[in-house]
Structure formats: structure tokens, C-alpha cells
Design an enzyme around this catalytic site. Structure first.
Site, PDB file in Angstrom:
ATOM      1  CG  HIS A   6      30.944  30.711 -30.951  1.00 11.21           C
ATOM      2  ND1 HIS A   6      31.183  29.949 -29.832  1.00 11.21           N
ATOM      3  CD2 HIS A   6      30.118  29.988 -31.745  1.00 11.21           C
ATOM      4  CE1 HIS A   6      30.512  28.817 -29.927  1.00 11.21           C
ATOM      5  NE2 HIS A   6      29.857  28.810 -31.093  1.00 11.21           N
ATOM      6  CB  CYS A   7      34.434  29.028 -35.378  1.00 13.39           C
ATOM      7  SG  CYS A   7      34.346  28.182 -36.951  1.00 13.39           S
ATOM      8  CB  ILE A   8      28.557  28.441 -36.432  1.00 12.31           C
ATOM      9  CG1 ILE A   8      28.834  29.117 -37.764  1.00 12.31           C
ATOM     10  CG2 ILE A   8      27.977  29.432 -35.462  1.00 12.31           C
ATOM     11  CD1 ILE A   8      27.570  29.651 -38.412  1.00 12.31           C
TER      12      ILE A   8
END
Ligand SMILES: [Zn+2]
Ligand SMILES: [Zn+2]
Length: 390
Positions: A185-187
Site C-alpha cells: 500500500h503506497c501512501i
């Protein structure tokens, strides 16, 4: 000189801390100073602050902070993405007005194209469906990859979504859904990187890396050109000058053209981080794995080194349980091994796995096949060319 050096050190420290805070949990960095700094930032400092708060207010401040931190950390929100957009936009607003007049027509056109790409690719990465798995689209996503009987076994269900987990999928606690070929999951994009958007994510990294490097190159060459106007013997390599003189001259240029200088410096310092991240993702593709899977492989490596892991072969004509796996997948290979770990270091006596023949102890990852590695080019094709779901 003093001011420039202080700014440079500050930017360098901020970049290093940011890198450690975001990437220090990667298994490859676990035993490095970056991994240590990650634990100090996320475990030891919060623990220390909580203890002080307990003594002073009975823990009131930390309870409130934890509630906000929980929301920030566990829910989707665009805070980091906004920070990324602001960093890009503010740098461009600082750099372009003074630099535009000094730039050649080619640099203006090429630079403008490079400037737009990260915004476009950020939009496509963030707004696209990374490969959400729902009960209704489960069957297309489980024909993408076969189970490798190593890190993915058929028949496992997601406890939250209550759907079967296709091979290479993972539930994202932030998106609250299962994702096909979940990478992480890439913020920065406020989204998962998965089967459907990993190509956009890679292109975003590539375009950002090129933009930053080009800006650094243009910035340095503009500043060097301005130095040359005042110093006819000047060359960018500093031939004929001592180190101290060379740094002093650059220091003068950075102070004289503060806006171009500051952004150039920021680009010089952040470019290695973005190239490094792109390099890491290319390495993952080369190895036929994902960020999520490297953690699983790292666990297996530790178990193998202890001598608790065994493999045996799977017959080519094995019977498939069609309630938990697909008969055909669009992947051109099938697993030929099943891997099992045991508690006592003795070969497994399990009967519910499809293996045949003797169990053989494996000591390293080199002893087993990675089903998802077809070779660099084919792995790259799998990322960039959408395979038809069966
Ligand atoms: Zn799920
Ligand atoms: Zn996610």
C-alpha cells in the site's frame, strides 16, 4: 558558504530520516542503520513519550494522539499525496520563473513535458482500481496466477472479505479489501500497488526520477553559465581551482540565485532516493517477486537455515480441487514442488498435500523454484501487458 552548507545538511538529514521512516521496515534493511533508525522512530521514541505522558497526565495526551495516529495510519487519506504534490509544485514555482529566461527553447519544451508526466501518472496510479477482489470478480482474478504450494496454497480465505484468496493476492488493511498481486500500500499515491496499476506506479517512479535528474542538470548548467559570465576561466569541473575555491564559487552562485540553487540542491539530494526506489522495484521484477512476497520469502529463508523446511515434487497430472483453485490459469507454468515446514525438524507426515515421493530437506532459497519468475523480460511483460483473464 555557512548558510548553504547548513541548508544542504538539513535537506540531507530530512531526506535520510524520511527514507528511514518509510522504508526501514523492509526485510533487506532490517540489520542496517536504516532499520535501526526505523525502530527508534516508530517504536522506542513513541514508547518513551508514552511513559513520560503516563507520569505527567496519566496518559491523556497519548490516548488522543493514538486515536489520531490510528486514523492516519490505518485509513486511506491523501495527506502524504498532498505533501508530494505540494513539494513538486512549490519547487516548480520557485525554480521556473527565474530559470525560464535563461533556458533554451529545447529545454523549455522538454522540461514542460517532463513536468506534466508525474502529475498525470500520479493521477492514473491513484485513481485506478489496483485489482480489488470481490466475490463477483473472484473467478477472473484467480485465473491470473496458479498456486505455487510454497507461499500460496489453495483453499485459504480472507477473514475480513470472506472470499477465497487467489494466488499472489493479499488483504490490504488500509483499503479494507483484497488486492490481486498485491505489492504494497503506497501512501504517496493513497492506493495499493497491485496487478492493475503496478505499471502506472513504475512509470510514476521513472518519470519523477527523470524530472528530478533533469531539473538538477539544468539547474547546475544554468548556475555554471552564470558563473562563467563573471569568471571567464570557469569550467563546471573546476579545472584550475582548489576544492575550497570551487566550493566557494558554487556557494556564491547558490546565494546569488537562491531559488534555482535551493531547488537544484533538493533535486540532487532526492534523485538518488527515487532512482533507488525504482531500482528496487526493477529488482523485484527481475526476481519475479513483490514487496509483499519478499517478506514471505524472508521468513522461509530463516526457517530453511534452521533446517525445518522440506520439499517434494508434485505430479504433473495431479487432480485439482476445483472448488478452491482454477483448472486453468493464464500463467504459462505450474508448480512442480510443494514446500512444508515442520516443528521438529523431521520430514512432514502430512497426507493432505499433493506431493509425491520422498521429502527432501532444503537449506536455501536456491534449492527451490520460484514459480512466478519467468525471466526478467517475461516478468516485465507481465507487469506492462495486461494478460487476458481466462
Ligand atoms: Zn480481504
Ligand atoms: Zn491498500
Amino acid at each position: 558558504m555557512g548558510l548553504v552548507r547548513k541548508i544542504a545538511i538539513a535537506i540531507l538529514l530530512i531526506s535520510f530520516f524520511t527514507f528511514a521512516a518509510f522504508f526501514g521496515r523492509l526485510p533487506a534493511l532490517r540489520n542496517t542503520p536504516i532499520g535501526f533508525l526505523y525502530r527508534v522512530l516508530w517504536i522506542h521514541i513513541p514508547r518513551g513519550l508514552t511513559r513520560i505522558d503516563q507520569a505527567l497526565t496519566g496518559g491523556r495526551i497519548s490516548t488522543t494522539t493514538k486515536r489520531y495516529a490510528h486514523t492516519l495510519w490505518n485509513d486511506r487519506h491523501p495527506l502524504v499525496m498532498i505533501f508530494f504534490i505540494l513539494l513538486l509544485s512549490i519547487s516548480e514555482l520557485l525554480f521556473l520563473p527565474p530559470a525560464w529566461l535563461l533556458m533554451t527553447p529545447f529545454r523549455r519544451i522538454f522540461g514542460s513535458i517532463l513536468l506534466l508526466l508525474p502529475y498525470l501518472l500520479l493521477y492514473t496510479s491513484a485513481a485506478s482500481d489496483p485489482g480489488y477482489i470481490t466475490p463477483s470478480n473472484l473467478s477472473p482474478s484467480w485465473t491470473l496466477y496458479p498456486y505455487d504450494f510454497t507461499i500460496y496454497h489453495p483453499g485459504q480465505t480472507c477473514r475480513t472479505c470472506r472470499t477465497l484468496k487467489p494466488a499472489r493476492s493479499k488483504h490490504c488493511a488500509i483499503c479494507k479489501r483484497c488486492i490481486s498481486k498485491m505489492d504494497h500500500h503506497c501512501i504517496f499515491i493513497n492506493n495499493c500497488v497491485g496487478y492493475n496499476n503496478q505499471h502506472w506506479f513504475l512509470l510514476l517512479l521513472l518519470s519523477t526520477a527523470i524530472l528530478i535528474s533533469y531539473a538538477a542538470y539544468v539547474g547546475l548548467s544554468l548556475l555554471s553559465g552564470e558563473i562563467l559570465k563573471n569568471l571567464s576561466s570557469w569550467t563546471i569541473t573546476g579545472k584550475g581551482y582548489t576544492w575550497a575555491q570551487y566550493l566557494n564559487i558554487w556557494g556564491w552562485a547558490l546565494q546569488e540565485y537562491t531559488r534555482i540553487g535551493a531547488v537544484t540542491l533538493l533535486c540532487l539530494l532526492t534523485a538518488p532516493l527515487v532512482w533507488g526506489l525504482l531500482g528496487y522495484h526493477l529488482y523485484l521484477i527481475w526476481a519475479g517477486t513483490t514487496t509483499n512476497e519478499t517478506m514471505k520469502w524472508s521468513d522461509w529463508t530463516a526457517e530453511m537455515a534452521d533446517g525445518f523446511v522440506f520439499k517434494c515434487s508434485i505430479p504433473a497430472d495431479r487432480r485439482k480441487d476445483l472448488t478452491v483453485e482454477s483448472r486453468v490459469t493464464s500463467w504459462p507454468a505450474e508448480s512442480q514442488q510443494v514446500l512444508e515446514r515442520t516443528e521438529d525438524g523431521k520430514p512432514p507426515r502430512k497426507l493432505d498435500v499433493p506431493g509425491v515421493g520422498e521429502w527432501e530437506r532444503v537449506w536455501t532459497l536456491a534449492d527451490i523454484e520460484n514459480l512466478y519468475d519467468l525471466g526478467f523480460l517475461d516478468n516485465l511483460k507481465d507487469v506492462f501487458l495486461r494478460r487476458k483473464e481466462q
